[in-house]
Motif scaffolding. Structure first.
Motif, PDB file in Angstrom:
ATOM      1  N   ALA A  78     -47.059  62.767 -70.338  1.00 10.76           N
ATOM      2  CA  ALA A  78     -46.333  62.140 -69.488  1.00 10.76           C
ATOM      3  C   ALA A  78     -46.382  62.897 -67.794  1.00 10.76           C
ATOM      4  O   ALA A  78     -46.171  64.308 -67.894  1.00 10.76           O
ATOM      5  CB  ALA A  78     -44.773  62.112 -69.543  1.00 10.76           C
ATOM      6  N   GLY A  79     -46.228  62.290 -66.993  1.00 12.07           N
ATOM      7  CA  GLY A  79     -46.242  62.962 -65.682  1.00 12.07           C
ATOM      8  C   GLY A  79     -47.341  62.538 -64.725  1.00 12.07           C
ATOM      9  O   GLY A  79     -48.312  61.784 -65.115  1.00 12.07           O
ATOM     10  N   VAL A  80     -47.343  63.298 -63.293  1.00 14.97           N
ATOM     11  CA  VAL A  80     -48.306  62.892 -62.253  1.00 14.97           C
ATOM     12  C   VAL A  80     -49.006  64.268 -62.098  1.00 14.97           C
ATOM     13  O   VAL A  80     -48.034  65.261 -61.716  1.00 14.97           O
ATOM     14  CB  VAL A  80     -47.856  62.269 -61.327  1.00 14.97           C
ATOM     15  N   LYS A  81     -50.096  64.437 -61.886  1.00 17.11           N
ATOM     16  CA  LYS A  81     -50.744  65.871 -61.600  1.00 17.11           C
ATOM     17  C   LYS A  81     -51.793  65.656 -60.497  1.00 17.11           C
ATOM     18  O   LYS A  81     -52.762  64.855 -60.637  1.00 17.11           O
ATOM     19  CB  LYS A  81     -51.308  66.538 -62.929  1.00 17.11           C
ATOM     20  N   ASP A  82     -51.853  66.316 -59.556  1.00 18.39           N
ATOM     21  CA  ASP A  82     -52.817  66.218 -58.256  1.00 18.39           C
ATOM     22  C   ASP A  82     -53.648  67.630 -58.448  1.00 18.39           C
ATOM     23  O   ASP A  82     -53.040  68.643 -58.422  1.00 18.39           O
ATOM     24  CB  ASP A  82     -52.312  66.049 -57.045  1.00 18.39           C
ATOM     25  N   PHE A  83     -54.794  67.519 -58.857  1.00 17.48           N
ATOM     26  CA  PHE A  83     -55.688  68.832 -59.083  1.00 17.48           C
ATOM     27  C   PHE A  83     -57.197  68.841 -58.496  1.00 17.48           C
ATOM     28  O   PHE A  83     -57.632  67.844 -58.126  1.00 17.48           O
ATOM     29  CB  PHE A  83     -55.505  69.235 -60.473  1.00 17.48           C
ATOM     30  N   ARG A  84     -57.519  70.029 -58.379  1.00 19.79           N
ATOM     31  CA  ARG A  84     -58.811  70.319 -57.906  1.00 19.79           C
ATOM     32  C   ARG A  84     -59.873  70.663 -59.179  1.00 19.79           C
ATOM     33  O   ARG A  84     -59.355  71.617 -59.815  1.00 19.79           O
ATOM     34  CB  ARG A  84     -58.894  71.157 -56.661  1.00 19.79           C
TER      35      ARG A  84
END
Length: 188
Positions: A107-113
């Motif tokens: 569950a959730g949102v993640k912005d990653f590189r």
């Protein structure tokens, strides 16, 4: 009523991924420049967190840097992004896109590189031409800008060392997912 909630959630996820997974700029030159700027920022952050990666990347045949937004909804995970593969032997950049889908709890949102360091030229070329990656992922992230914490790691698979840095997000996930990387024909 339940169908309406799912439709609204799906629409929201689509809008979020669409906004996060596109590069900025109206023209091709502006889009390329935005990707190269993102690459520079990610590499600077990686070098500050792990200084030995600078020598590893500069001595490798090539490397790739991607910006990815990922959304986890109970049993499914979706993501999208963009990036560039740089051939250290000739300085050529190959602009690419990515998309991923997975199954598992989360569950959730993640912005990653993500940074890929290719340890041989054949592996890099295969990545550019075929681009598939498949794997399992388990992580936790609770970060917004400079605040919060993220679990990120390093893994080496098939002559590629992979570094993941979380930019922002709140996510807890354990998924098995498939990721497709492909050339961005409009930018190459």
């Amino acid at each position: 009523m339940n169908k309406i909630k799912w439709l609204v959630m799906f629409f929201g996820v689509s809008v979020l991924l669409g906004g996060c997974a596109t590069n900025r700029g109206a023209t091709i030159a502006e889009q390329r420049q935005a990707i190269l700027q993102m690459k520079g920022e990610v590499l600077s952050e990686l070098y500050s967190l792990n200084p030995s990666t600078r020598a590893q990347i500069s001595s490798a045949p090539g490397y790739a840097v991607f910006n990815n937004a990922n959304v986890n909804l109970i049993l499914a995970s979706f993501g999208g992004g963009y990036g560039v593969v740089t051939d250290n032997r000739n300085g050529k950049n190959t602009y690419m896109k990515m998309a991923e889908v997975g199954l598992g709890l989360g569950a959730g949102v993640k912005d990653f590189r993500v940074v890929f360091v290719f340890h041989n030229a054949d592996t890099m070329q295969r990545f550019i031409e075929q681009g598939w990656a498949f794997g399992a992922q388990a992580d936790a992230a609770a970060k917004a800008g400079e605040k919060g914490a993220a679990v990120a790691g390093e893994v080496t698979v098939d002559n590629i060392t992979i570094y993941q840095l979380t930019e922002s997000g709140l996510a807890l996930q354990a998924t098995v997912k498939g990721t497709k990387y492909w050339r961005d024909d409009s930018l190459n």
